[in-house]
Scaffold this motif. Structure first.
Motif, mmCIF file in Angstrom:
data_model
loop_
_atom_site.group_PDB
_atom_site.id
_atom_site.type_symbol
_atom_site.label_atom_id
_atom_site.label_comp_id
_atom_site.label_asym_id
_atom_site.label_seq_id
_atom_site.Cartn_x
_atom_site.Cartn_y
_atom_site.Cartn_z
ATOM 1 N N ARG A 18 -6.109 -5.865 -14.750
ATOM 2 C CA ARG A 18 -7.040 -5.132 -13.947
ATOM 3 C C ARG A 18 -6.834 -4.701 -12.854
ATOM 4 O O ARG A 18 -7.110 -3.587 -12.486
ATOM 5 C CB ARG A 18 -8.478 -5.763 -14.355
ATOM 6 N N PHE A 19 -6.226 -5.237 -11.906
ATOM 7 C CA PHE A 19 -5.770 -4.958 -10.522
ATOM 8 C C PHE A 19 -4.809 -3.876 -10.792
ATOM 9 O O PHE A 19 -4.777 -2.966 -10.091
ATOM 10 C CB PHE A 19 -5.185 -6.084 -9.618
ATOM 11 N N ALA A 20 -3.780 -3.754 -11.682
ATOM 12 C CA ALA A 20 -2.627 -3.138 -11.915
ATOM 13 C C ALA A 20 -3.409 -1.781 -12.604
ATOM 14 O O ALA A 20 -3.125 -0.450 -11.974
ATOM 15 C CB ALA A 20 -1.756 -3.325 -12.972
ATOM 16 N N ASP A 21 -4.492 -1.724 -13.189
ATOM 17 C CA ASP A 21 -5.072 -0.559 -13.732
ATOM 18 C C ASP A 21 -5.655 0.089 -12.646
ATOM 19 O O ASP A 21 -5.941 1.293 -12.356
ATOM 20 C CB ASP A 21 -6.286 -0.949 -14.698
ATOM 21 N N ILE A 22 -6.423 -0.674 -11.710
ATOM 22 C CA ILE A 22 -7.354 -0.163 -10.688
ATOM 23 C C ILE A 22 -6.071 0.643 -9.822
ATOM 24 O O ILE A 22 -6.471 1.646 -9.188
ATOM 25 C CB ILE A 22 -7.900 -1.193 -9.750
ATOM 26 N N LYS A 23 -5.124 -0.050 -9.363
ATOM 27 C CA LYS A 23 -4.103 0.430 -8.543
ATOM 28 C C LYS A 23 -3.550 2.026 -8.809
ATOM 29 O O LYS A 23 -3.231 2.945 -8.284
ATOM 30 C CB LYS A 23 -2.954 -0.517 -8.238
ATOM 31 N N SER A 24 -3.558 2.108 -10.229
ATOM 32 C CA SER A 24 -2.775 3.335 -10.880
ATOM 33 C C SER A 24 -3.823 4.208 -11.250
ATOM 34 O O SER A 24 -3.370 5.397 -11.574
ATOM 35 C CB SER A 24 -2.143 2.778 -12.122
ATOM 36 N N ASP A 25 -4.988 4.111 -11.114
ATOM 37 C CA ASP A 25 -6.085 5.090 -11.306
ATOM 38 C C ASP A 25 -6.665 5.726 -9.734
ATOM 39 O O ASP A 25 -7.351 4.823 -9.233
ATOM 40 C CB ASP A 25 -7.378 4.330 -12.083
ATOM 41 N N PRO A 26 -6.549 6.903 -9.658
ATOM 42 C CA PRO A 26 -6.921 7.524 -8.462
ATOM 43 C C PRO A 26 -8.296 7.407 -8.527
ATOM 44 O O PRO A 26 -8.956 7.529 -7.253
ATOM 45 C CB PRO A 26 -6.560 9.056 -8.647
ATOM 46 N N LEU A 27 -9.266 7.304 -9.369
ATOM 47 C CA LEU A 27 -10.741 7.257 -9.292
ATOM 48 C C LEU A 27 -11.306 5.861 -9.062
ATOM 49 O O LEU A 27 -12.205 5.654 -9.094
ATOM 50 C CB LEU A 27 -11.132 7.895 -10.768
ATOM 51 N N LYS A 28 -10.325 4.886 -9.226
ATOM 52 C CA LYS A 28 -10.783 3.444 -8.820
ATOM 53 C C LYS A 28 -10.039 2.885 -7.678
ATOM 54 O O LYS A 28 -10.200 1.568 -7.378
ATOM 55 C CB LYS A 28 -10.315 2.771 -10.264
ATOM 56 N N GLN A 29 -9.115 3.507 -7.234
ATOM 57 C CA GLN A 29 -8.454 2.835 -6.261
ATOM 58 C C GLN A 29 -9.092 2.423 -5.009
ATOM 59 O O GLN A 29 -8.675 1.455 -4.290
ATOM 60 C CB GLN A 29 -7.300 3.599 -5.483
ATOM 61 N N TRP A 30 -10.260 2.975 -4.896
ATOM 62 C CA TRP A 30 -11.226 2.581 -3.651
ATOM 63 C C TRP A 30 -11.677 1.130 -3.858
ATOM 64 O O TRP A 30 -12.278 0.667 -3.079
ATOM 65 C CB TRP A 30 -12.488 3.502 -3.638
ATOM 66 N N LYS A 31 -11.643 0.756 -5.068
ATOM 67 C CA LYS A 31 -12.332 -0.563 -5.500
ATOM 68 C C LYS A 31 -11.474 -1.775 -4.882
ATOM 69 O O LYS A 31 -11.763 -2.768 -4.734
ATOM 70 C CB LYS A 31 -12.521 -0.799 -6.956
ATOM 71 N N MET A 32 -10.077 -1.475 -4.741
ATOM 72 C CA MET A 32 -9.223 -2.461 -4.246
ATOM 73 C C MET A 32 -9.505 -2.761 -2.906
ATOM 74 O O MET A 32 -9.159 -1.967 -1.966
ATOM 75 C CB MET A 32 -7.804 -1.908 -4.439
ATOM 76 N N THR A 33 -9.426 -4.092 -2.597
ATOM 77 C CA THR A 33 -9.872 -4.575 -1.274
ATOM 78 C C THR A 33 -8.726 -5.613 -0.725
ATOM 79 O O THR A 33 -7.790 -5.992 -1.413
ATOM 80 C CB THR A 33 -11.481 -5.207 -0.995
ATOM 81 N N LYS A 34 -8.848 -5.685 0.540
ATOM 82 C CA LYS A 34 -7.576 -6.784 1.169
ATOM 83 C C LYS A 34 -7.825 -8.152 0.470
ATOM 84 O O LYS A 34 -7.050 -8.905 0.329
ATOM 85 C CB LYS A 34 -8.017 -6.612 2.551
ATOM 86 N N LEU A 35 -9.110 -8.643 0.164
ATOM 87 C CA LEU A 35 -9.532 -9.875 -0.592
ATOM 88 C C LEU A 35 -8.851 -9.510 -2.092
ATOM 89 O O LEU A 35 -8.181 -10.825 -2.367
ATOM 90 C CB LEU A 35 -11.051 -9.998 -0.457
ATOM 91 N N ASP A 36 -9.083 -8.708 -2.601
ATOM 92 C CA ASP A 36 -8.248 -8.504 -3.874
ATOM 93 C C ASP A 36 -7.060 -8.563 -3.876
ATOM 94 O O ASP A 36 -6.394 -9.165 -4.708
ATOM 95 C CB ASP A 36 -8.733 -7.215 -4.631
ATOM 96 N N GLU A 37 -6.141 -8.128 -2.894
ATOM 97 C CA GLU A 37 -4.762 -8.037 -2.803
ATOM 98 C C GLU A 37 -4.310 -9.480 -2.770
ATOM 99 O O GLU A 37 -3.217 -9.923 -3.239
ATOM 100 C CB GLU A 37 -4.354 -7.484 -1.582
#
Length: 259
Positions: free
Chosen positions: A182-201
């Motif tokens: 799911r993290f990989a999907d978020i990072k590859s989707d311009p519409l979802k990239q905002w969801k990725m936080t420093k904690l997620d990383e």
């Protein structure tokens, strides 16, 4: 693949055609599952409207707490819970990092300030349980602050329940492999990239630490008075249905109320 008349009818519907054509390659079984999910979801959302109407009519107060792994689908579940009910009688609370003033207050205070009024449902997208897992794992609190929280939280929830508020605690659980996907999907989707936080990383690296504190949280706070419901969330659609079913089963609303 032989398709039964019943399933053919599902595929010939607006929902079925949309599900069938939305992804490549064409996957008939997936499309049929999605139609079944949408029908089940709509049926459950009618029950949520009934539950909310009961709460409004009877001045009931309801708190639904969501915790879980990063990318476990808490936000998606909350959206399905709230998209059909009356927005004037519900709130979604996702508190930011505490301010300097809030850091000097009793830990639970800023959460209490968000509690429901009569006839209202409040959904906490993460809650006071941040101090049970997220904060100690990421060194956002001291060991003493963690210990104080763990000593107080059960009494805090007993007071909530004794005041007449309905409290439902849901923990959404996914596998480490699914979280990485799911993290990989978020990072590859311009519409979802905002969801990725420093904690997620850092979530994958700290997976075992999260597990240790999660187990301690359940051991201490899964009580007869205020139990947790663990929702297996590797399959999002199944998890959303299970979340709604659990809430409907936990709250004693009038199932015969007209909507």
């Amino acid at each position: 693949m032989e398709i039964s008349p019943k399933n053919l009818k599902k595929l010939n519907s607006k929902k079925g055609l949309l599900a069938l054509l939305s992804k490549e390659p064409l996957y008939i079984e997936r499309a049929i599952r999605y139609v079944d999910y949408q029908r089940k979801l709509e049926s459950l959302q009618v029950e949520l409207i009934r539950l909310q109407k009961w709460a409004i009519n009877n001045n009931e107060r309801i708190i639904i707490v969501f915790q879980g792994r990063d990318a476990a689908g808490k936000g998606g579940a909350i959206r399905r819970l709230t998209e059909r009910i009356n927005p004037r009688h519900m709130r979604i609370v996702a508190l930011p990092k505490p301010s300097e003033d809030e850091q000097s207050q009793w830990y639970f205070q800023r959460y209490v300030e968000q509690f429901p009024k009569a006839g209202e449902i409040v959904f906490f997208d993460r809650s006071w349980y941040n101090r049970a897992v997220i904060e100690p794992v990421n060194d956002f609190c001291t060991q003493d602050e963690y210990n104080i929280f763990m000593n107080q939280v059960n009494d805090f929830e007993r007071m909530i329940l004794e005041s007449g508020i309905h409290l439902v605690k849901i923990y959404m659980s996914i596998s480490k492999k699914e979280q990485a996907k799911r993290f990989a999907d978020i990072k590859s989707d311009p519409l979802k990239q905002w969801k990725m936080t420093k904690l997620d990383e850092k979530a994958q690296l700290l997976w075992d630490d999260y597990t240790e504190y999660k187990k301690a949280m359940f051991q201490k706070t899964h009580t007869e008075l205020s139990p947790w419901k663990i929702i297996r969330a590797n399959r999002k659609t199944e998890a959303r249905v299970n979340v709604i079913n659990h809430i409907l089963n936990r709250i004693p609303y009038d199932k015969n109320l007209e909507v």
